[in-house]
Every structure is written in C-alpha cells, then in structure tokens.
Design an enzyme around this catalytic site. Sequence first.
Site, PDB file in Angstrom:
ATOM      1  N   MET A   1       9.128  -2.150  11.415  1.00 44.10           N
ATOM      2  CA  MET A   1       8.922  -1.079  10.429  1.00 44.10           C
ATOM      3  C   MET A   1       7.479  -1.136   9.930  1.00 44.10           C
ATOM      4  SD  MET A   1      12.409  -1.219   8.296  1.00 44.10           S
ATOM      5  CE  MET A   1      13.955  -0.863   9.104  1.00 44.10           C
TER       6      MET A   1
ATOM      7  N   ARG B   1       2.699   3.104   9.113  1.00 42.98           N
ATOM      8  CA  ARG B   1       1.973   3.874  10.135  1.00 42.98           C
ATOM      9  C   ARG B   1       2.921   4.533  11.147  1.00 42.98           C
ATOM     10  NH1 ARG B   1      -1.714  -0.254   9.001  1.00 42.98           N
ATOM     11  NH2 ARG B   1      -3.796   0.505   8.499  1.00 42.98           N
TER      12      ARG B   1
ATOM     13  N   GLY C   1      11.205  -2.689   5.166  1.00 41.96           N
ATOM     14  CA  GLY C   1      10.416  -3.935   5.248  1.00 41.96           C
ATOM     15  C   GLY C   1       9.898  -4.325   3.870  1.00 41.96           C
ATOM     16  N   HIS C   2       9.303  -3.364   3.177  1.00 40.18           N
ATOM     17  CA  HIS C   2       8.806  -3.641   1.817  1.00 40.18           C
ATOM     18  C   HIS C   2       9.965  -4.025   0.892  1.00 40.18           C
ATOM     19  CE1 HIS C   2       5.698  -0.581   3.245  1.00 40.18           C
ATOM     20  NE2 HIS C   2       4.950  -1.617   2.924  1.00 40.18           N
TER      21      HIS C   2
ATOM     22  N   GLN D   1      -2.635 -12.099   8.105  1.00 39.52           N
ATOM     23  CA  GLN D   1      -2.880 -11.795   6.689  1.00 39.52           C
ATOM     24  C   GLN D   1      -2.217 -12.842   5.794  1.00 39.52           C
ATOM     25  OE1 GLN D   1      -2.941  -7.727   4.691  1.00 39.52           O
ATOM     26  NE2 GLN D   1      -0.823  -8.322   4.328  1.00 39.52           N
TER      27      GLN D   1
ATOM     28  N   MET E   1       0.841  -1.209   0.000  1.00 39.28           N
ATOM     29  CA  MET E   1       0.000   0.000   0.000  1.00 39.28           C
ATOM     30  C   MET E   1       0.872   1.254   0.000  1.00 39.28           C
ATOM     31  SD  MET E   1      -3.414  -0.927   2.059  1.00 39.28           S
ATOM     32  CE  MET E   1      -2.802  -0.737   3.710  1.00 39.28           C
TER      33      MET E   1
ATOM     34  N   LYS F   1       5.186  -9.796   9.308  1.00 38.42           N
ATOM     35  CA  LYS F   1       4.668  -8.703  10.145  1.00 38.42           C
ATOM     36  C   LYS F   1       3.135  -8.774  10.241  1.00 38.42           C
ATOM     37  CE  LYS F   1       4.304  -4.122  11.370  1.00 38.42           C
ATOM     38  NZ  LYS F   1       2.956  -3.825  10.973  1.00 38.42           N
TER      39      LYS F   1
ATOM     40  N   GLY G   1       4.819 -10.163   4.120  1.00 37.94           N
ATOM     41  CA  GLY G   1       5.592 -10.051   5.351  1.00 37.94           C
ATOM     42  C   GLY G   1       4.959 -10.790   6.520  1.00 37.94           C
TER      43      GLY G   1
HETATM   44  P1  AMP Z   1       1.554  -2.824   3.502  1.00 43.30           P
HETATM   45  O1  AMP Z   1       2.059  -1.808   2.545  1.00 43.30           O
HETATM   46  O2  AMP Z   1       1.571  -2.392   4.928  1.00 43.30           O
HETATM   47  O3  AMP Z   1       0.230  -3.416   3.067  1.00 43.30           O
HETATM   48  O4  AMP Z   1       2.581  -4.015   3.440  1.00 43.30           O
HETATM   49  C1  AMP Z   1       2.915  -4.639   2.222  1.00 43.30           C
HETATM   50  C2  AMP Z   1       3.687  -5.891   2.525  1.00 43.30           C
HETATM   51  O5  AMP Z   1       4.873  -5.555   3.244  1.00 43.30           O
HETATM   52  C3  AMP Z   1       2.885  -6.865   3.418  1.00 43.30           C
HETATM   53  O6  AMP Z   1       3.101  -8.185   2.953  1.00 43.30           O
HETATM   54  C4  AMP Z   1       3.504  -6.640   4.775  1.00 43.30           C
HETATM   55  O7  AMP Z   1       3.404  -7.762   5.628  1.00 43.30           O
HETATM   56  C5  AMP Z   1       4.955  -6.354   4.408  1.00 43.30           C
HETATM   57  N1  AMP Z   1       5.613  -5.638   5.489  1.00 43.30           N
HETATM   58  C6  AMP Z   1       5.165  -4.525   6.125  1.00 43.30           C
HETATM   59  N2  AMP Z   1       6.011  -4.180   7.113  1.00 43.30           N
HETATM   60  C7  AMP Z   1       7.009  -5.092   7.117  1.00 43.30           C
HETATM   61  C8  AMP Z   1       8.187  -5.282   7.908  1.00 43.30           C
HETATM   62  N3  AMP Z   1       8.490  -4.479   8.903  1.00 43.30           N
HETATM   63  N4  AMP Z   1       8.996  -6.332   7.619  1.00 43.30           N
HETATM   64  C9  AMP Z   1       8.688  -7.175   6.594  1.00 43.30           C
HETATM   65  N5  AMP Z   1       7.593  -7.052   5.812  1.00 43.30           N
HETATM   66  C10 AMP Z   1       6.764  -6.018   6.069  1.00 43.30           C
END
Ligand code: AMP
Length: 280
Positions: A186, A189, A36-37, A155, A30, A151, A149
Amino acid sequence: MILFRNGHQLAGYLEQEKKKGKMIGFVPTMGALHHGHLSLVESAKQHTDITVCSIFVNPTQFNDPTDFQKYPITIEYDIFLLEKAQTDVLFLPQEADLYPNGVAQLESYDLGYLETILEGKSRPGHFQGVCQVMERLLTLVRPDDLFMGQKDYQQCMVVKKLLTIMKMPVRFHACPIQREADGLAMSSRNMRLNETQRKNASAIFTALYFTKSHIGTMPLNQIKAQAWNILLENSFRIDYIEIVDAITLEEHQEIKDKHDLVALIAAYQAEVRLIDNMLL
Ligand code: AMP
C-alpha cells in the site's frame, strides 16, 4: 480527536498530558492515508496512551519537483479515517510553522554510508529532508514511542540514526508492510496508477517473493537477473534491485546467512516511482 495546526499549542498540550503520566506515541505521515498508515496508528494505540498523527507533505524531502506537485492530498478523508481509528491528536502544520526561515538554507546531518546507497543514491538530498522535518516534528511532539513503516526500510534506519544524533531516547517501532490482495505494498502513490499500471505494479511483489523463495538455491546475481526480468515483463523502468545485509545495508557477493538479508526494489510505472522490500 483534537486537531492542532500550531506547533507550540500542540507541544503545550502534550507537555500537560506527559505531566499526568501519559505515554505519547507518534505516527508521522504525508497524508493520503491508507490501511498501511492506519496500522501504525493501531500499533501506537496498543503501546501508548495518546496517539499523535501528523500530516505534512514535506517539500524538503522531494528531490523531484513533479513528484511533490503531484503528491495526492485527501485531507478530509484522512481526518475521517483517523477519527474512525480513534486517533487522539492530529497535527496539521503549515510550512511556515515548521520552516519559519524558509527552506533555502537548512541544517545538514551526517548520515554516512546510509546516504550513499539505494534511496540515498537515487534521490540526492531526500534523507536530509526527512531528517529536517523529523527533527522539527520530534522536537514538538517529544514522543515516548515512534511508529514508522518497514515499507520505507532505509528511512527507518535514517530516523533511528537521527534519534541518536538528537540524543533522543525514543522507542522505535518498525511496523510490518501492509499489502493489497495481489501483494502490492500500500502506498499513497498507488492512487496515481491507471488500471494497466496498477495491474503491472504487483510484479514488484512477485519479484521480491521470487527472490525470497530462491535465496540459497541459486547465485545472488542470477536471482537478481530473474527478478529484473519479472519487472521488465511488466513494463517497469527499474531504478534498482538489491539484495543487501539487513542490518548494515552492505552488499554481499554471496550468501552467508540468509536470515540477515533484505531485498529492496525501486522501479517506475510511467512516472510513478514505487519502492518495496522483503526480509529474506
Ligand atoms: P508516508 O505518508 O508515505 O510518508 O508514510 C508515513 C508512514 O507510513 C511511514 O513510516 C511509512 O513507512 C508508513 N507506511 C507507508 N506505507 C505503508 C505500508 N504499506 N505498510 C506499513 N506502513 C506504511
């Protein structure tokens, strides 16, 4: 990096690449990207030939409208980071492209028990939204490998279930949680935290680490009570702290095999909701 805004053009391009024998790795996000991404992108680059990243803030997975409105958007910096990470393809869909008939009446998915606990219980409709957007993205990208992730522990389980529902033979990679130096996971938010809240926020990691290091030495409810105190002392409003079976997410009253447990936390610093987890 090739940028696609149109889903059919993206699908057409990837189809051609697949015909040449290229393996497609997919990293859905998103945006408001952080390391992390990028670790998911790195993993995709290691395992596949073409890494596709998508950025789409999916309205249907936000049960809290304020959270959706305040979701950080940093698209130019995201593009810079993805270019630097040598991402091959970026997909930036418009809402109307993914939801041509609007979002009022969308399909629903039978997620069973998974949707009744933890994030499913606290955020009604959230995982339906995750499945709605993921089904659309997966249908366009048709990846060989999907990188998400750990994290977002639950999900990962929901999306694995979606892949079974869709009968899509995709290899699923749950990638390790990337953390800041003080242990805070990470997250996009985190940008919304002020200085004090940011300092407090690492207490989630402290609470998880306390749980991991005391598992087997005291009863689970005592561990949870101590973890609860760690968060309260750092101005958290706690949604849940749970220690559950890492495979089924079922609650255990006592420990049978500590390797099969995961501790999960959701808690607020002011109105910012943070989640994290740790395998025990
Ligand atoms: P999001 O943009 O928050 O929807 O996250 C996109 C992807 O990045 C999802 O698969 C998350 O689980 C992963 N993700 C978010 N934060 C982290 C993190 N700190 N370490 C590893 N993967 C992450």
